[in-house]
Design an enzyme around this catalytic site. Structure first.
Site, PDB file in Angstrom:
ATOM      1  N   ASP A 182      -9.048   3.201  -3.015  1.00  0.00           N
ATOM      2  CA  ASP A 182      -8.414   3.750  -1.813  1.00  0.00           C
ATOM      3  C   ASP A 182      -8.281   5.270  -1.870  1.00  0.00           C
ATOM      4  O   ASP A 182      -8.010   5.862  -2.907  1.00  0.00           O
ATOM      5  CB  ASP A 182      -7.022   3.150  -1.588  1.00  0.00           C
ATOM      6  CG  ASP A 182      -6.372   3.735  -0.333  1.00  0.00           C
ATOM      7  OD1 ASP A 182      -7.042   3.757   0.708  1.00  0.00           O
ATOM      8  OD2 ASP A 182      -5.222   4.205  -0.412  1.00  0.00           O
ATOM      9  N   HIS A 205       1.375   5.268  -2.105  1.00  0.00           N
ATOM     10  CA  HIS A 205       0.878   6.265  -3.071  1.00  0.00           C
ATOM     11  C   HIS A 205       2.101   6.889  -3.740  1.00  0.00           C
ATOM     12  O   HIS A 205       2.870   7.588  -3.084  1.00  0.00           O
ATOM     13  CB  HIS A 205       0.047   7.326  -2.358  1.00  0.00           C
ATOM     14  CG  HIS A 205      -1.199   6.764  -1.732  1.00  0.00           C
ATOM     15  ND1 HIS A 205      -2.401   6.696  -2.414  1.00  0.00           N
ATOM     16  CD2 HIS A 205      -1.437   6.204  -0.514  1.00  0.00           C
ATOM     17  CE1 HIS A 205      -3.321   6.127  -1.640  1.00  0.00           C
ATOM     18  NE2 HIS A 205      -2.763   5.820  -0.476  1.00  0.00           N
ATOM     19  N   HIS A 242       0.828  -1.218   0.000  1.00  0.00           N
ATOM     20  CA  HIS A 242       0.000   0.000   0.000  1.00  0.00           C
ATOM     21  C   HIS A 242       0.854   1.257   0.000  1.00  0.00           C
ATOM     22  O   HIS A 242       1.256   1.741   1.064  1.00  0.00           O
ATOM     23  CB  HIS A 242      -0.923  -0.029   1.222  1.00  0.00           C
ATOM     24  CG  HIS A 242      -1.975   1.039   1.220  1.00  0.00           C
ATOM     25  ND1 HIS A 242      -3.172   0.891   1.874  1.00  0.00           N
ATOM     26  CD2 HIS A 242      -2.028   2.272   0.651  1.00  0.00           C
ATOM     27  CE1 HIS A 242      -3.905   1.987   1.715  1.00  0.00           C
ATOM     28  NE2 HIS A 242      -3.218   2.847   0.976  1.00  0.00           N
ATOM     29  N   ASP A 254       0.992   2.642   3.792  1.00  0.00           N
ATOM     30  CA  ASP A 254       0.102   3.709   3.299  1.00  0.00           C
ATOM     31  C   ASP A 254       0.904   5.006   3.098  1.00  0.00           C
ATOM     32  O   ASP A 254       0.438   6.100   3.415  1.00  0.00           O
ATOM     33  CB  ASP A 254      -1.084   3.935   4.239  1.00  0.00           C
ATOM     34  CG  ASP A 254      -2.200   4.758   3.573  1.00  0.00           C
ATOM     35  OD1 ASP A 254      -2.114   5.033   2.359  1.00  0.00           O
ATOM     36  OD2 ASP A 254      -3.157   5.133   4.291  1.00  0.00           O
TER      37      ASP A 254
HETATM   38 ZN   LIG Z   1      -7.067   4.672   2.508  1.00  0.00          ZN
HETATM   39 ZN   LIG Z   2      -3.857   4.841   1.021  1.00  0.00          ZN
END
Ligand SMILES: [Zn+2]
Ligand SMILES: [Zn+2]
Length: 440
Positions: free
Chosen positions: A158, A68, A66, A311
Site C-alpha cells: 500500500d 498508517h 487500514h 486510510d
Molecule cells: Zn493506498
Molecule cells: Zn494507505
C-alpha cells in the site's frame, strides 16, 4: 488494567447480535459478564464503577483495517502511541497498520520489533501487514512464510500498486502456503501519471493533472481475475469509483474470494471541494465525482463493499502547507470516521445507523482478527457514543500527532466518549462526567 464497570442504561446497538434496545452491561475483569434490561443488574461491580449511559449509544468497538502509524522512521508524523490514541478517541478497539514505513516492514526482524513496541506503547491492539515486495519496489517478493510466522496478518505494498501482474501472481501462489490476506492499493501508474486529483470537470477547470477512475478499476479487474485464477484471497483497499464497484460485483458473482473497503472521505466528499485548493483534500485515490460517491454509499449499504477503513495517513504541517500540486497525498481519519459518516450519511437518511455500525468493525474478520461483539463472555470491545453531541473538528486539537484532517473545522454530530479495547479502558472523554458540556 482490566475494566470493572457497569455501563447503565445506554442504548445498545449490535446488529450482529440483533440487539437494538436500552441495556445494562456489567463488565468484570475486562469481559462482558452480564447483559440485562436497565436496572436489572447489581448496581456496580466490586471495586468498580457505575457509568450512567442514559441517552448515549453503546456499539461494538470499531476495527480499522487500514492505518498508517508511520513507525519506524517517520515518528514526526505519528507513532504507535499517538496513532493508537487517535484510534481510541475515534471508538476503534483495534487497527491494522500498513508496512510502507522507513524501512519498510519487509523482514521478520522489523516486524518483531514493531510487535514488541506495540505491546508496551499501543492503546489498542495493532495488527501488522508486511510488504508484498522488498522495499515496496515491486521487483522481489518478501519471505512471506517467515513474515507470517513472525505474526504478519497479511501483505500489502500500500502506497503503491503491484504493477507487475506476474509479481502479483507469484505472491498469490506463495499465499497458498503462507496464508493471510493480500491487500491491494489499486492504481495503474501509467494512467495516473502526474495526476494530483480526480480527472473530471473540476480538474479541467482548475488546470490540474487528473487521475482517471479507470486507473483504479482496470487494476481491480486485472487483480480480481488473477485471484480467481490462482484461487487467492485479496482485499481491495480504499475503492473510490463506480467502475471499481462494477468490477467487484462481477468478481463476487463469480465466487472470487475478494473483499473491499471504502473510506469515510470518499463516502462524504467529492472533487468539488478541491476547488478550495486546500491540500487537506489531497489524497490517493482522490476525492471523486458525486456519481462515484453515491455509488460507494450504495455499495456499502448493499454489502458489496464489506467494510469501512480510514486510510489514516498523517503528514506534518510543513509537508502539507505547500501548493496543492506539491503536497503529499493523505488525510488523517481515525478521530472523525464515525462522526463524519453519522453526520453526512445517517442523519440525512442516506444509510442506516445499524449498517454503519456493522461496517465499522467488519474489517476484523477479513484480517482474521476477532470481531467485537456485545455478548456475554466476550472481551469488552465497546465504544460509547453521544449522538446528540456536536463538536468542531480540531477545535480542541487532535490525539494524532498530525492535523491534516479533511474534516478540519467542520461541525460534526456524534462524539465518542468511552472506548474499551481488549477489556481495558483505551479512551475516556475528559468531561465524561458532564458530557453534556461537550454539546454546544
Ligand atoms: Zn493506498
Ligand atoms: Zn494507505
Amino acid at each position: 488494567m482490566p475494566a470493572e464497570l457497569l455501563i447503565a442504561g445506554g442504548h445498545v446497538l449490535d446488529p450482529r447480535e440483533e440487539i437494538d434496545e436500552p441495556c445494562d452491561i456489567l463488565i468484570r475483569e475486562g469481559h462482558i459478564a452480564e447483559l440485562g434490561p436497565p436496572g436489572s443488574l447489581p448496581d456496580r461491580p466490586d471495586g468498580g464503577e457505575r457509568l450512567d449511559a442514559t441517552g448515549k449509544h453503546v456499539f461494538p468497538g470499531f476495527v480499522d483495517p487500514h492505518v498508517h502509524l508511520r513507525t519506524p522512521g517517520q515518528e514526526y508524523k505519528e507513532d504507535i502511541e499517538s496513532g493508537t490514541a487517535a484510534a481510541a478517541a475515534g471508538g476503534f478497539c483495534a487497527v491494522v497498520a500498513m508496512p510502507n514505513t522507513v524501512p519498510a516492514v519487509d523482514d521478520a526482524a522489523v516486524l518483531r520489533s514493531l510487535t514488541d513496541t506495540a505491546r508496551s506503547a499501543a492503546r489498542v491492539p495493532v495488527g501488522f501487514l508486511a510488504s508484498i515486495t522488498r522495499r515496496l519496489e515491486g521487483a522481489e517478493l518478501t519471505e512471506m512464510a517467515e513474515l507470517r510466522d513472525a505474526g504478519a496478518l497479511g501483505f500489502t505494498d500500500d502506497g503503491k500498486p503491484v504493477v507487475s501482474a506476474g509479481m502479483l501472481r507469484k505472491a498469490l501462489q506463495y499465499q497458498r502456503l503462507a496464508g493471510g490476506v493480500v491487500a491491494l492499493h489499486e492504481e495503474d501508474p501509467a494512467l495516473s501519471g502526474e495526476g494530483v486529483m480526480h480527472e473530471g470537470a473540476v480538474s479541467a477547470r482548475l488546470g490540474l493533472a487528473g487521475i482517471p477512475s479507470v486507473s483504479e478499476s482496470t487494476m481491480v479487474a486485472r487483480d480480481g481475475a488473477l485471484a480467481v485464477y490462482e484461487d487467492g484471497r485479496v482485499h481491495l483497499q480504499h475503492v473510490s469509483c463506480m467502475e471499481s464497484l462494477t468490477a467487484i460485483e462481477r468478481l463476487k458473482a463469480a465466487g472470487a474470494s475478494v473483499s473491499a473497503e471504502v473510506c469515510p472521505h470518499h463516502l462524504t466528499l467529492t472533487d468539488d471541494i478541491v476547488r478550495t485548493l486546500d491540500s487537506r483534500f489531497k489524497m490517493n485515490p482522490p476525492l471523486r465525482s458525486e456519481r462515484d460517491r453515491s455509488a460507494l454509499v450504495d455499495g456499502l449499504r448493499r454489502g458489496l463493499v464489506d467494510c469501512v477503513a480510514t486510510d489514516h495517513a498523517p503528514h506534518a504541517r510543513h509537508e502539507k502547507e505547500v501548493p496543492f500540486e506539491q503536497a503529499p497525498m493523505g488525510t488523517t481519519g481515525l478521530e472523525t470516521a464515525f462522526a463524519a459518516l453519522f453526520t453526512e450519511l445517517v442523519m440525512p437518511g442516506e444509510i442506516e445507523l445499524a449498517t454503519v455500525v456493522e461496517r465499522m468493525s467488519a474489517g476484523a474478520a477479513l484480517f482474521d482478527l476477532p470481531t467485537p461483539r456485545i455478548a456475554r463472555g466476550e472481551p469488552a470491545n465497546i465504544c460509547l457514543v453521544d449522538l446528540s453531541a456536536k463538536w468542531e473538528v480540531g477545535a480542541r486539537g487532535y490525539a494524532s500527532r498530525s492535523d491534516n484532517c479533511c474534516f478540519h473545522g467542520r461541525t460534526l454530530h456524534g462524539r465518542v466518549v468511552l472506548t474499551l479495547a481488549g477489556g481495558a479502558t483505551a479512551f475516556r472523554a475528559p468531561l465524561l462526567a458532564e458530557v453534556g458540556a461537550l454539546a454546544r
